[in-house]
Design a protein around this motif. Structure first.
Motif, PDB file in Angstrom:
ATOM      1  N   ASP A 140     -18.931  23.357 -10.738  1.00 18.15           N
ATOM      2  CA  ASP A 140     -19.184  23.088 -12.082  1.00 18.15           C
ATOM      3  C   ASP A 140     -18.939  24.363 -12.864  1.00 18.15           C
ATOM      4  O   ASP A 140     -18.526  24.375 -14.000  1.00 18.15           O
ATOM      5  CB  ASP A 140     -20.398  22.448 -12.501  1.00 18.15           C
TER       6      ASP A 140
ATOM      7  N   ASN B 122     -15.448  25.035 -12.843  1.00 18.78           N
ATOM      8  CA  ASN B 122     -14.559  24.240 -13.941  1.00 18.78           C
ATOM      9  C   ASN B 122     -14.671  24.989 -15.302  1.00 18.78           C
ATOM     10  O   ASN B 122     -13.869  25.125 -16.093  1.00 18.78           O
ATOM     11  CB  ASN B 122     -15.076  22.858 -13.703  1.00 18.78           C
ATOM     12  N   SER B 123     -16.004  25.107 -15.590  1.00 21.18           N
ATOM     13  CA  SER B 123     -16.388  25.798 -16.990  1.00 21.18           C
ATOM     14  C   SER B 123     -15.555  26.908 -17.265  1.00 21.18           C
ATOM     15  O   SER B 123     -15.041  27.222 -18.460  1.00 21.18           O
ATOM     16  CB  SER B 123     -17.753  25.528 -17.386  1.00 21.18           C
TER      17      SER B 123
END
Length: 420
Positions: free
Chosen positions: A395, A398-399
């Motif tokens: 995550d 991704n960010s």
């Protein structure tokens, strides 16, 4: 439409397996750049196969494979690979096509590569010595022999003319190695090459698009080795980025749909050149050992380090990546703590952009630490079963990079991929 799979690091990201995984969804797999310096590893009937020139869809009976004009083709390597593929019952004459504008690697290209690299001494770039650079130099110098030329009556004469030009350069290097065996092998391979279907590549691909066929363009090497945007001069001789699909196959930009970028869950590099997150310690050695990090083409030990998100965000931007595949995530299973590079410290300043000339700078990576998942993930097939620490790690990536990780590869097997 055309989808693209390419590497987002310094090559060796595991693209072969990923192309093989996606291949059943496509009608045509096309190589658009690079040469036998690429090494795409597949496992077929539990046997390890490394493809250097043939597209990775060759083991799917109903898939057409084409070597595009942006590739430099070594007939000897191709013949050897075709023999290997044929041993699995695949008839390459039915599903392997070669664009007539594809440039040929001739024996003196390999000699020039070797002579040039030897002359550089300590400043050598880590060439694979496959003749790639000299072949691309002849392309831009408008001296190259192309696949279409071998179908003409004057091919041998044209070859001798090119060899004499190369010999003058070799003489300047005082290179006097006997390459007659290479030449004998080359002309045997040319005879074989003449038995394969040679097509007008750009019309071939565009006709398939017009027929509604799904095309997958397969990249070689990685974006950080791109001749324009990579860590120059420690780069390859072609455009490894998504833009290379247009020039390497003869398709228009608006025909490109998905750009699938492949990255390891950490970083590796073969040969010389800058590598900000390289680990010259026990952790780097552990990554190499667990990940079996040895070059598929060269056999050389790969340099290993933590994932570099500054470089990864850069490569996602340049390629217009729409989705990411993270490979070898299982290699991190054994680590209690993981580091992620989020910035470069250059002369006391934190930077989040890839600089002009990495090898001229003292770059210190700025890390953010994450707790490792410290559990075996190789048997997981559902995203819901992934460890929470692994999900947190993904995550964050991704960010940071602004492109979604859609698939995680958790082992070498074809079926070891988790869809997120």
């Amino acid at each position: 439409m055309v989808d693209v799979i390419l590497g987002l690091q310094w090559g060796d990201e595991g693209k072969g397996k990923i192309v093989d995984y996606f291949a059943p969804n496509y009608d045509v797999i096309a190589r658009f750049q690079g040469g036998p310096n690429a090494g795409h590893t597949l496992y077929v009937e539990n046997k390890k196969i490394v493809l250097h020139q043939i597209p990775s869809g060759i083991f799917h009976q109903n898939t057409i494979n084409i070597i595009g004009n942006g590739v430099v083709l070594d007939p000897v390597t191709l013949k050897r690979e075709c023999d290997t593929v044929a041993s699995f019952g695949i008839d390459v004459r039915k599903n392997l096509f070669i664009a007539d504008r594809t440039n040929l690697i001739v024996p003196t290209h390999r000699a020039l590569d070797k002579a040039s690299e030897l002359s550089k001494g300590e400043s050598k770039i880590g060439s694979t010595l496959k003749g790639i650079g000299p072949a691309y130099m002849d392309k831009t110098g408008r001296n190259a022999l192309r696949v279409g030329d071998m179908l003409g009556k004057n091919f041998t004469t044209e070859y001798i003319k090119l060899r004499l030009k190369h010999q003058r350069i070799l003489d300047s290097y005082h290179f006097n190695e006997d390459i007659s065996a290479w030449e004998e092998e080359f002309f045997e391979a040319i005879e074989f090459l003449r038995t394969l279907p040679v097509v007008n590549g750009e019309y071939f691909i565009n006709n398939k698009i017009s027929e509604g066929k799904k095309i997958l363009a397969e990249g070689a090497q990685g974006t950080m080795l791109d001749v324009d945007f990579g860590t120059f001069p420690f780069v390859t001789s072609s455009n490894t980025i998504s833009a290379g699909v247009c020039t390497g196959l003869g398709v228009a930009p608006q025909k490109i749909r998905e750009v699938i970028g492949v990255t390891k869950a950490y970083c590796t590099r073969v040969g010389s050149g800058p590598f900000p997150t390289e680990l010259n310690d026990i952790v780097g050695e552990e990554l190499r050992k667990i990940g079996s990090e040895f070059g598929a083409t060269t056999g050389r030990p790969r340099r290993c380090g933590w994932i570099d998100l500054v470089a990864l965000k850069y490569t996602c931007m340049i390629n217009g990546v729409t989705q990411v595949v993270m490979t070898k995530a299982d290699v991190l299973d054994a680590f209690k703590e993981l580091n992620v590079c989020t910035a470069y410290n250059i002369n006391g300043e934190e930077k989040t952009e890839v600089p002009f000339q990495m090898d001229r700078l003292n770059i210190k990576p700025v890390y953010q630490s994450f707790t490792g998942w410290n559990t075996d993930t190789t048997t997981i097939s559902n995203a819901a079963d992934l460890p929470a620490a692994m999900t947190t790690y993904i995550d964050f990536i991704n960010s940071y990079i602004g492109a979604p990780v859609k698939y995680v590869s958790n082992g070498p097997g074809r079926e070891q991929i988790v869809t997120l």
